[in-house]
Enzyme design. Sequence first.
Site, PDB file in Angstrom:
ATOM      1  N   ASN A  84     -40.379 -38.848  -1.166  1.00 42.78           N
ATOM      2  CA  ASN A  84     -40.399 -40.327  -1.318  1.00 42.78           C
ATOM      3  C   ASN A  84     -40.262 -40.864  -2.553  1.00 42.78           C
ATOM      4  OD1 ASN A  84     -41.070 -40.931   1.453  1.00 42.78           O
ATOM      5  ND2 ASN A  84     -43.391 -40.105   0.937  1.00 42.78           N
ATOM      6  N   HIS A  85     -39.852 -42.152  -2.660  1.00 51.62           N
ATOM      7  CA  HIS A  85     -39.432 -42.837  -4.068  1.00 51.62           C
ATOM      8  C   HIS A  85     -40.341 -43.872  -4.062  1.00 51.62           C
ATOM      9  CE1 HIS A  85     -34.988 -41.352  -4.623  1.00 51.62           C
ATOM     10  NE2 HIS A  85     -35.882 -40.241  -3.959  1.00 51.62           N
ATOM     11  N   ARG A  86     -40.571 -44.315  -5.308  1.00 48.82           N
ATOM     12  CA  ARG A  86     -41.226 -45.502  -5.504  1.00 48.82           C
ATOM     13  C   ARG A  86     -40.579 -46.952  -4.868  1.00 48.82           C
ATOM     14  NH1 ARG A  86     -42.804 -45.730 -11.621  1.00 48.82           N
ATOM     15  NH2 ARG A  86     -40.369 -45.487 -11.498  1.00 48.82           N
TER      16      ARG A  86
END
Length: 212
Positions: A84-86
């Site tokens: 997951n990315h921000r």
Amino acid sequence: MNKLGPNPNSIYPNEHIKEICYIKNVIKNNNIKVGDYTYYHDIDGAENFEEHVTHHYEFIGDKLIIGKFCAIAKGIEFVMNGANHRMTSVTTYPFNIMGNGWEEVTPNIEDLTMKGDTIVGNDVWIGQNVTVMPGVNIGDGAIIAANSVVTKDVPPYHIAGGNPCRIIRKRFDDELIDYLLKLKWWDWPKEKIFQNLQVLCSPDLDKIKSIK
């Protein structure tokens, strides 16, 4: 001495078929838990199952939990929360992992989208080239069609497939599903499983209700 099935503590249940491996006997990551008799089938190295669990970082702490008697085909990929990315900022680009000064913008864990543990129940069949996304819960007795991308939970004893994966139909009626979830045959001792193999594998679904 009568044989009561393969040894669940063997890497290969059948020494003549090395493309089938009992997963629990080859994993090293403490955040991956697998039940007895669950296998991965891959002619290119079934014992390398752990390579198909990606973005699984210890500092995040999420777990992959797989039950007993699951059949997992070649090409599986469990994508864990580390992928997951921000998403709350202007850009999703992971500057911090590139280093060279960019590590100053390392996000906090709470800034990332965490979906929790990924859980696969018991007696689940997963077809070839399936991707399971973070935090998904696949219920007991479910079937996942080949080439699916599982983004949401799949209820017990349902068939699902597609990209994104959608429910296709129930395997059985609600009464039988409820009965099987209470029966939990996968928790029986090996002697009882052996004695009832014919019933467990019979197309006559009423026979299962005769077992005490």
